[in-house]
Design an enzyme around this catalytic site. Sequence first.
Site, PDB file in Angstrom:
ATOM      1  N   TRP A 150       0.817  -1.221   0.000  1.00  0.00           N
ATOM      2  CA  TRP A 150       0.000   0.000   0.000  1.00  0.00           C
ATOM      3  C   TRP A 150       0.854   1.276   0.000  1.00  0.00           C
ATOM      4  O   TRP A 150       0.329   2.359  -0.222  1.00  0.00           O
ATOM      5  CB  TRP A 150      -0.932   0.025   1.227  1.00  0.00           C
ATOM      6  N   PRO A 175      -3.144  -6.166  -5.644  1.00  0.00           N
ATOM      7  CA  PRO A 175      -2.642  -5.006  -4.894  1.00  0.00           C
ATOM      8  C   PRO A 175      -3.113  -5.092  -3.449  1.00  0.00           C
ATOM      9  O   PRO A 175      -4.035  -5.845  -3.137  1.00  0.00           O
ATOM     10  CB  PRO A 175      -3.310  -3.825  -5.606  1.00  0.00           C
ATOM     11  N   GLY A 228       6.898  -6.440   0.056  1.00  0.00           N
ATOM     12  CA  GLY A 228       6.231  -6.382   1.354  1.00  0.00           C
ATOM     13  C   GLY A 228       7.182  -6.821   2.451  1.00  0.00           C
ATOM     14  O   GLY A 228       8.403  -6.732   2.291  1.00  0.00           O
ATOM     15  N   SER A 229       6.630  -7.333   3.528  1.00  0.00           N
ATOM     16  CA  SER A 229       7.470  -7.642   4.693  1.00  0.00           C
ATOM     17  C   SER A 229       8.266  -8.924   4.486  1.00  0.00           C
ATOM     18  O   SER A 229       7.866  -9.806   3.712  1.00  0.00           O
ATOM     19  CB  SER A 229       6.596  -7.780   5.939  1.00  0.00           C
ATOM     20  N   GLU A 250      11.020  -8.162  -2.843  1.00  0.00           N
ATOM     21  CA  GLU A 250      11.512  -6.876  -2.317  1.00  0.00           C
ATOM     22  C   GLU A 250      10.967  -6.783  -0.901  1.00  0.00           C
ATOM     23  O   GLU A 250       9.794  -6.477  -0.703  1.00  0.00           O
ATOM     24  CB  GLU A 250      10.996  -5.711  -3.162  1.00  0.00           C
ATOM     25  N   LEU A 251      11.822  -7.056   0.082  1.00  0.00           N
ATOM     26  CA  LEU A 251      11.329  -7.242   1.448  1.00  0.00           C
ATOM     27  C   LEU A 251      11.777  -6.109   2.375  1.00  0.00           C
ATOM     28  O   LEU A 251      12.149  -5.047   1.925  1.00  0.00           O
ATOM     29  CB  LEU A 251      11.777  -8.627   1.941  1.00  0.00           C
ATOM     30  N   CYS A 284      10.321   1.092   2.608  1.00  0.00           N
ATOM     31  CA  CYS A 284      11.296   0.048   2.978  1.00  0.00           C
ATOM     32  C   CYS A 284      12.706   0.602   2.997  1.00  0.00           C
ATOM     33  O   CYS A 284      13.604  -0.011   3.580  1.00  0.00           O
ATOM     34  CB  CYS A 284      11.246  -1.094   1.983  1.00  0.00           C
ATOM     35  N   GLU A 379      11.705  -2.214  11.511  1.00  0.00           N
ATOM     36  CA  GLU A 379      11.392  -1.063  10.655  1.00  0.00           C
ATOM     37  C   GLU A 379      10.307  -0.262  11.365  1.00  0.00           C
ATOM     38  O   GLU A 379       9.221  -0.797  11.616  1.00  0.00           O
ATOM     39  CB  GLU A 379      10.790  -1.550   9.342  1.00  0.00           C
TER      40      GLU A 379
HETATM   41  C1  SIN Z   1       9.382   0.625  -0.975  1.00  0.00           C
HETATM   42  O1  SIN Z   1       9.333   1.243   0.068  1.00  0.00           O
HETATM   43  O2  SIN Z   1       9.038  -0.564  -1.025  1.00  0.00           O
HETATM   44  C2  SIN Z   1       9.837   1.240  -2.268  1.00  0.00           C
HETATM   45  C3  SIN Z   1      10.401   2.568  -2.140  1.00  0.00           C
HETATM   46  C4  SIN Z   1      10.947   3.116  -3.437  1.00  0.00           C
HETATM   47  O3  SIN Z   1      10.724   2.598  -4.528  1.00  0.00           O
HETATM   48  O4  SIN Z   1      11.631   4.120  -3.342  1.00  0.00           O
END
Ligand code: SIN
Length: 475
Positions: A150, A175, A228-229, A250-251, A284, A379
């Site tokens: 999100w 999504p 996500g996480s 992408e964690l 992230c 985080e």
């Molecule tokens: C993310 O927080 O997962 C992506 C951040 C970004 O693309 O800069």
Amino acid sequence: MSDLIFSDSFINGEFYKTDTRFSVDDPATEKSIIEVSDIDQTGVQQAINAAHGAFIKLKATNATTRSNVLMRWFELVIQHKQTLAELMTKEQGKPLKEALGEVEYGAGFIKWYAEQAKRSYGDVIPATDDNHRLTSFKQPIGVVAGITPWNFPIAMVTRKVAPAYAAGCSFVLKPSEHTPLCALALAYLADQAGFEQGTFNVLVSENAKMVGELLTESGAVRKFTFTGSTGVGKQLLAQCASTIKRTSMELGGNAPFIIFDNADLDEAVTGLMGAKFRNGGQTCVAANRIFVQRSVLDQVVDKLAKTVTALKVGNGLDDATDIGPLIYPEAKQKVQELVTDAKAKGAVQIGDNVELGGNYQAPVILTDVTPEMDIYHQEVFGPVVSIIAFDEEAEVLALANNVPYGLAAYFYSQDIKQIYRISEALEFGMVGINEGLISNPVAPFGGVKQSGLGREGGHQGLDEYLEEKYVCMKI
Ligand code: SIN
């Protein structure tokens, strides 16, 4: 805004309605924006079948055709920039100026992969004898399924769907249930741009478990991509094992942000504001542990306190807002628990604790943060600056690397030898040097260790959707 707002899943070029509905809420007002229909198992299966049928046709198209369709999608997204940004601010909460920035960032992936579609080169391998010719070339993997978060409701979608389409893969996307509206608007615009029926399907659901299981366990889905996480990523990876899917993950991250005593401190504080407060800290790659060399600690804290005090927290639709609401009440509760735990263990809050009500969280600066505190390891995903003083370079490197994550790291230094040493020694997939905002469609985004697998963006992002085929011909 109304012409791009849809309430049903999008499957095989059509909206798919069910009787079960749930509300998408505005985090600023906590009121419902719209009720959307929750996909059922039949719908998920239909989407996989549609994507499979579409893939058979799509893989036969040429790169220039796909490039042209992507370029039209890019143009439509830019044409509807304001509408998409308003939709994003409504469902996600980020300030409108940031939402406009995200639409451009997200559109940037579409444009980049429209260009890269034409560059999936193979190899001619020098022959090892007189009787053979050896080559290898790249082909699309097949049906891709993805789950997006999100916090970036447009960029995280385009970062996956655009390279997949460029490669010749069809897509089934789930999504986040908190931000399905941007994804549906993107699918509608993709359809208008010429995406063939079934090439981009969007499943709206609150039942992530059911949808995730069906997508990961389907033999027809050949690639799974998730942002996500780390906890959820591990589960999805395990589910993908039964069908040996290619995966991109992408964690989570726990980004160190190091300020050495030779740094330009004004620039360092400006960079920290970007790395920390973008999307209210809900990224992230947000700076999570701020290491400041002790000799400049007081100066940095003073400068930071002045800058942070000026930040305006409010509804993202208000022009003056710098920090919007957090996404939902549990997110705010988690931030507050981390701050309480840190203070109980000796962290010092600079300034007063301000309670703003609703999902709004006032920025917090904590000094004297230590590894004993939960905030050091988790985080924070909110507007909290956790400061840790250090004395020596070797000490800060050990501290920075001593986490199971390795997504982004940042440091500020004006010593060129130190710049090389630190950038090579940091165990992270991305490093910002004298820069707090590093995300860029043309560069490879991704982490090491438990922060993930694979890269998105850059020329590397296309390879995630391609298989290499080796051809050995006897002549
Ligand atoms: C993310 O927080 O997962 C992506 C951040 C970004 O693309 O800069």
